[in-house]
Design a protein around this motif. Structure first.
Motif, PDB file in Angstrom:
ATOM      1  N   UNK A  48       0.788  -1.236   0.000  1.00 14.12           N
ATOM      2  CA  UNK A  48       0.000   0.000   0.000  1.00 14.12           C
ATOM      3  C   UNK A  48       0.817   1.282   0.000  1.00 14.12           C
ATOM      4  N   UNK A  49       2.076   1.227   0.474  1.00 19.98           N
ATOM      5  CA  UNK A  49       2.893   2.436   0.495  1.00 19.98           C
ATOM      6  C   UNK A  49       3.102   2.994  -0.906  1.00 19.98           C
ATOM      7  N   UNK A  58       3.408   8.334  -5.249  1.00 16.37           N
ATOM      8  CA  UNK A  58       4.762   7.971  -4.851  1.00 16.37           C
ATOM      9  C   UNK A  58       5.510   7.325  -6.009  1.00 16.37           C
ATOM     10  N   UNK A  59       4.845   6.438  -6.734  1.00 21.53           N
ATOM     11  CA  UNK A  59       5.495   5.769  -7.861  1.00 21.53           C
ATOM     12  C   UNK A  59       5.954   6.794  -8.897  1.00 21.53           C
ATOM     13  N   UNK A 116      14.114   2.353  -1.282  1.00 19.23           N
ATOM     14  CA  UNK A 116      13.838   3.740  -0.947  1.00 19.23           C
ATOM     15  C   UNK A 116      13.098   3.841   0.369  1.00 19.23           C
ATOM     16  N   UNK A 117      13.120   5.031   0.924  1.00 18.51           N
ATOM     17  CA  UNK A 117      12.329   5.346   2.097  1.00 18.51           C
ATOM     18  C   UNK A 117      11.313   6.405   1.694  1.00 18.51           C
ATOM     19  N   UNK A 118      10.040   6.082   1.926  1.00 18.58           N
ATOM     20  CA  UNK A 118       8.985   7.057   1.684  1.00 18.58           C
ATOM     21  C   UNK A 118       8.899   7.954   2.915  1.00 18.58           C
ATOM     22  N   UNK A 119       9.419   9.180   2.800  1.00 14.37           N
ATOM     23  CA  UNK A 119       9.463  10.107   3.929  1.00 14.37           C
ATOM     24  C   UNK A 119       8.427  11.206   3.733  1.00 14.37           C
ATOM     25  N   UNK A 120       8.291  12.054   4.738  1.00 11.96           N
ATOM     26  CA  UNK A 120       7.356  13.178   4.625  1.00 11.96           C
ATOM     27  C   UNK A 120       7.805  14.179   3.573  1.00 11.96           C
ATOM     28  N   UNK A 121       9.060  14.068   3.139  1.00 16.33           N
ATOM     29  CA  UNK A 121       9.590  14.947   2.100  1.00 16.33           C
ATOM     30  C   UNK A 121       9.675  14.246   0.746  1.00 16.33           C
ATOM     31  N   UNK A 122       9.003  13.116   0.619  1.00 19.31           N
ATOM     32  CA  UNK A 122       9.035  12.374  -0.635  1.00 19.31           C
ATOM     33  C   UNK A 122      10.001  11.198  -0.564  1.00 19.31           C
TER      34      UNK A 122
END
Length: 423
Positions: free
Chosen positions: A234-235, A240-241, A271-277
């Motif tokens: 779900x992330x 995001x993609x 990758x890390x999905x962060x609050x900054x993308x």
């Protein structure tokens, strides 16, 4: 067509399983292969780093395509030598392979081409590395620079643990792979694995998954090469993609081509999905292991034309891949002691049983005695995979299959997919 598949782990078994389903394939040879792969391919005892032997084998079987599975073959320059012999190859050159074989190279590469990633320091001495810790807050991320089979990364909660990890790496635990270390800023967010194909000029996204690196339930214990994975995750929202494509995938392929090493093969973007993308954790220059296993279970399209298109420069002529609506889960059954010193030789019963068309068991580290007895021969031993209409159904099937296997020396995590199931 005749295909030579290089490698011997769970990733390569999954690739062999999928390649063997293609109507285009006349002959599939795996080197060095494993006991599970022997059910779908001819297995030849040529090591994945024996470049001369693999090139000779490719010529012997009249290979129309060589598919490189592990990063060690890339680092050994297999694609370079095959190219010089005029043999089509799915897998990048040694120069392009630096995106995985040197974390320091990748960090500098990210700086050159504006790829978002964690702040870092590269150090070649323990004193310099420990001083670099002053620049960061806990938890600390310490990485061996080179290839360490997924075991060269330590996320240390205290400075003492970080200094011990530095001493461990620079003290020779990983051989030449630990001759220098990268100290990184800890990224807060949700981790993910995205894959993209390239033929030297054209890029194509090729699926995504989420894996579990820690050895034990609840994200506890040391980092491993991966204890399980699931797809879809779900992330990976459409937004995001698209950000990953624009900020990481396309700049990476353009950058490595600009440096004289056009990329041909699959690039694994962790990758890390962060609050900054999305921010780059690391690149791998091959399919993930065990991410590849769930991707192959979900891939509806024939894999072979995509592999061939990457090798021949015709990826622009291929449609986007078609994926099953079903979810897939992979549970890694590892030998006691992994990722440290795994217990070898334990007998395994039930891994060859027919558990239905939605359950597949890939061999990751096994050997078979002359009398047919299957035994553990590695840290990660089996990859127990299943598809289902939902993630919960796929996970239930996978764990039911795990419980049907008799392997006294084995262990697994029991919470694969928890992030998605608790959202």
């Amino acid at each position: 067509m005749n295909i030579l598949l290089v490698g011997s782990g769970g990733r390569e078994h999954a690739l062999a399983w999928k390649i063997a389903q293609s109507p285009q394939v006349t002959r599939l040879v795996a080197a060095p292969g494993n006991p599970g792969m022997a059910a779908v391919a001819e297995v030849r005892p040529v090591a994945a780093t024996d470049v001369e032997g693999l090139v000779a084998l490719a010529k012997e079987i009249g290979a129309d395509l060589v598919v490189i599975g592990p990063e060690t073959s890339v680092a050994a320059g297999l694609a370079d030598v095959l190219g010089g012999e005029g043999i089509a190859c799915f897998g990048p050159t040694m120069q392009a392979g630096q995106l995985e074989s040197s974390k320091a190279f990748t960090k500098a590469f990210a700086d050159r081409y504006g790829l978002p990633t964690a702040a870092y320091v590269v150090a070649e001495s323990a004193d310099d590395a420990k001083r670099a810790l002053d620049r960061f807050d806990a938890p600390y991320v310490v990485k061996a620079d080179g290839l360490a089979a997924g075991k060269g990364v330590v996320v240390a909660t205290t400075r003492g643990e970080a200094e011990a990890a530095i001493d461990d790496a620079l003290g020779g635990r990983f051989g030449s792979a630990g001759s220098r270390v990268v100290i990184e800023e800890f990224l807060d967010g949700e981790i993910g694995s995205l894959f993209a194909l390239c033929d030297g000029k054209t890029a194509m996204l090729f699926g995504w998954a989420q894996d579990h690196k820690r050895a034990f339930d609840g994200e506890q214990g040391p980092n491993t090469g991966g204890m399980g994975t699931y797809s879809p995750a779900p992330v990976f929202t459409p937004e995001l993609v698209e950000q990953i494509r624009q900020r990481l995938v396309e700049p990476a392929f353009a950058g490595i081509a600009a440096e004289g090493a056009p990329y041909r093969g699959v690039l694994f973007v962790e990758l890390m999905a962060t609050q900054h993308g999305p921010k780059l954790v690391e690149f791998n220059v091959r399919f993930g292991d065990p991410e590849c296993q769930v991707l192959m279970l979900r891939l509806e399209s024939d894999l072979v034309p995509y592999l061939q298109a990457c090798a021949s420069g015709t990826l622009d002529q291929m449609p986007p891949p078609v994926w099953r609506d079903e979810a897939a889960v992979c549970v890694v059954v590892a030998a006691e002691g992994y990722p440290g010193t795994p217990k070898a030789g334990g007998e395994i019963r039930g891994a060859d049983a027919d558990l239905g068309d939605q359950v597949v068991i890939f061999h990751a580290g096994t050997k078979r005695d002359a009398d047919g007895t299957l035994r553990a021969a590695g840290g990660r031993v089996l990859n127990v995979c299943a598809r289902g209409a939902s993630l919960q159904q796929a996970r239930d099937k996978a764990y039911a299959a795990v419980d049907a296997i008799d392997f006294a020396d084995g262990f697994c995590r029991r919470d694969i997919g928890w992030r998605a199931l608790t959202r």
